[in-house]
Design an enzyme around this catalytic site. Structure first.
Site, PDB file in Angstrom:
ATOM      1  N   ASP A 155      54.231  65.943 -19.980  1.00  0.00           N
ATOM      2  CA  ASP A 155      52.895  66.408 -19.962  1.00  0.00           C
ATOM      3  C   ASP A 155      52.902  65.167 -21.122  1.00  0.00           C
ATOM      4  OD1 ASP A 155      51.765  68.453 -18.816  1.00  0.00           O
ATOM      5  OD2 ASP A 155      52.824  70.281 -20.004  1.00  0.00           O
TER       6      ASP A 155
ATOM      7  N   GLN B 202      53.234  75.825 -19.982  1.00  0.00           N
ATOM      8  CA  GLN B 202      51.849  76.014 -19.423  1.00  0.00           C
ATOM      9  C   GLN B 202      51.080  76.514 -20.237  1.00  0.00           C
ATOM     10  OE1 GLN B 202      51.198  75.029 -16.291  1.00  0.00           O
ATOM     11  NE2 GLN B 202      49.026  75.706 -16.980  1.00  0.00           N
TER      12      GLN B 202
ATOM     13  N   LYS C  19      52.540  73.218  -9.054  1.00  0.00           N
ATOM     14  CA  LYS C  19      53.592  72.242  -9.099  1.00  0.00           C
ATOM     15  C   LYS C  19      54.594  72.379  -8.538  1.00  0.00           C
ATOM     16  CE  LYS C  19      50.703  71.718 -13.626  1.00  0.00           C
ATOM     17  NZ  LYS C  19      50.425  71.800 -14.365  1.00  0.00           N
TER      18      LYS C  19
END
Ligand code: NAP
Length: 292
Positions: free
Chosen positions: A121, A98, A54
């Site tokens: 997200d 994460q 990422k």
């Protein structure tokens, strides 16, 4: 008939190029490059790889990024304090926590602590609530990626019979909402299937667009697919592959070789939804920084 391949890698490159162009314009107008901070708790090797990828993707489109690494022993209070600090930091446009978090840390409480405007997200209750209201702002990356894959390969879900296999908060449920919403790119008739579904094959055979996010190899076999259907495989399963460097390869939830002889179009694994998820993370980070 062999299905057309929906090339997620190529479509993701297209999305990244558009994001890069918008970042360039924003910086040229005097703006600061969007900045993504990833929070990585513990030392799960797969999570480390995801976070590294990422970060590299951010660099490629002209964004900056960093990773806040915390030990697996981090307490909930310590993690929430870090989230609060990042929420307050004007140099941080987007925050990515994460998952999975180490045992003992409450993922939903951490997502809820994020500033919804930095929730790239799209998993904060406000982000999910806006999706339910049909007014999405940050759409979760994998569902957004699947929708873009369909649209950019000429498959408009409007009016279509869609079956989503899987009802997770991360993929299945938000995807079903997104495709069912009365909005461009949606307006489908959506069914959600799961482990409680009776006769899964009878349900999946009704789908003109079949999206599989079960996390189990061969969840969908050729006999479960309507001839000509569009099949999107979200699953990523590790399969032992002796002789390869890592010792494994990735495979989806769909029996690709057999299903491609029945379907009209199909996305592969790898090279399908995976690259799209990262591309949509970049798009959300841009949105967090500049809006739009
Ligand atoms: P998850 O939280 O484990 O959810 C799986 C869902 O599939 C559950 O709702 C489960 O039903 C359902 N399911 C499992 N086996 C089934 C079966 N045999 N028949 C019908 N339904 C079944 O997984 P997830 O987070 O949604 O992820 C799903 C897959 O997508 C995983 O392989 C994951 O690695 C992959 N993924 C890929 C990306 C990417 O970027 N490529 C991103 C996210 C996830 P119940 O609710 O009844 O248990």
């Amino acid at each position: 008939m062999t299905a057309r391949i929906i090339d997620g890698k190529a479509i993701a490159a297209e999305v990244r190029a558009e994001v890069a162009e918008r970042v360039r314009a924003h910086v040229a107008a005097g703006g600061r490059p969007p900045h993504l901070t990833a929070v990585l708790v513990g030392d799960d090797p797969a999570s480390q790889t995801y976070v590294r990828n990422k970060g590299a993707a951010c660099t490629e489109v002209g964004m900056t990024s960093d990773t806040l690494r915390l030990p697996a022993t981090t307490s909930m209070a310590e993690l929430l304090a870090e989230v609060a600090r990042l929420n307050a930091d004007p140099a941080v446009s987007g925050i990515l926590v994460q998952t999975p978090l180490p045992a003992g840390l409450d993922e939903i409480a951490v997502m809820t602590a994020l500033d919804p405007d930095k929730d790239v997200d799209g998993l904060h209750p406000i982000s999910l609530g806006r999706l339910v209201q049909g007014e999405p702002v940050m759409v979760p990356c994998t569902p957004a990626g699947v929708q873009q894959m369909l649209l950019r390969s000429g498959v408009d879900p409007a009016g279509a019979r869609v079956v989503v296999v899987g009802r997770s908060m991360l993929v299945g449920k938000p995807l079903a909402l997104l495709l069912g919403n009365k909005a461009p790119g949606g307006n489908a008739t959506v069914t959600i299937a799961h482990t409680g579904t009776r006769d899964l094959g009878a349900v999946t055979r009704e789908a003109e667009i079949l999206i599989v996010a079960a996390g189990r190899l061969r969840t969908v076999t050729a006999d479960m697919v309507r001839p000509g259907a569009v099949v999107i495989d979200v699953g990523t399963n590790r399969v032992e592959a002796p002789g390869t460097k890592s010792g494994f390869r990735l495979a989806g939830d769909v029996d690709f070789d057999a299903v491609k002889e029945v379907a009209g179009a199909i996305s592969p694994v790898p090279g399908g939804v995976g690259p799209m998820t990262i591309a949509m993370l970049l798009a959300n980070t841009l949105k967090a920084a500049v809006g739009g």
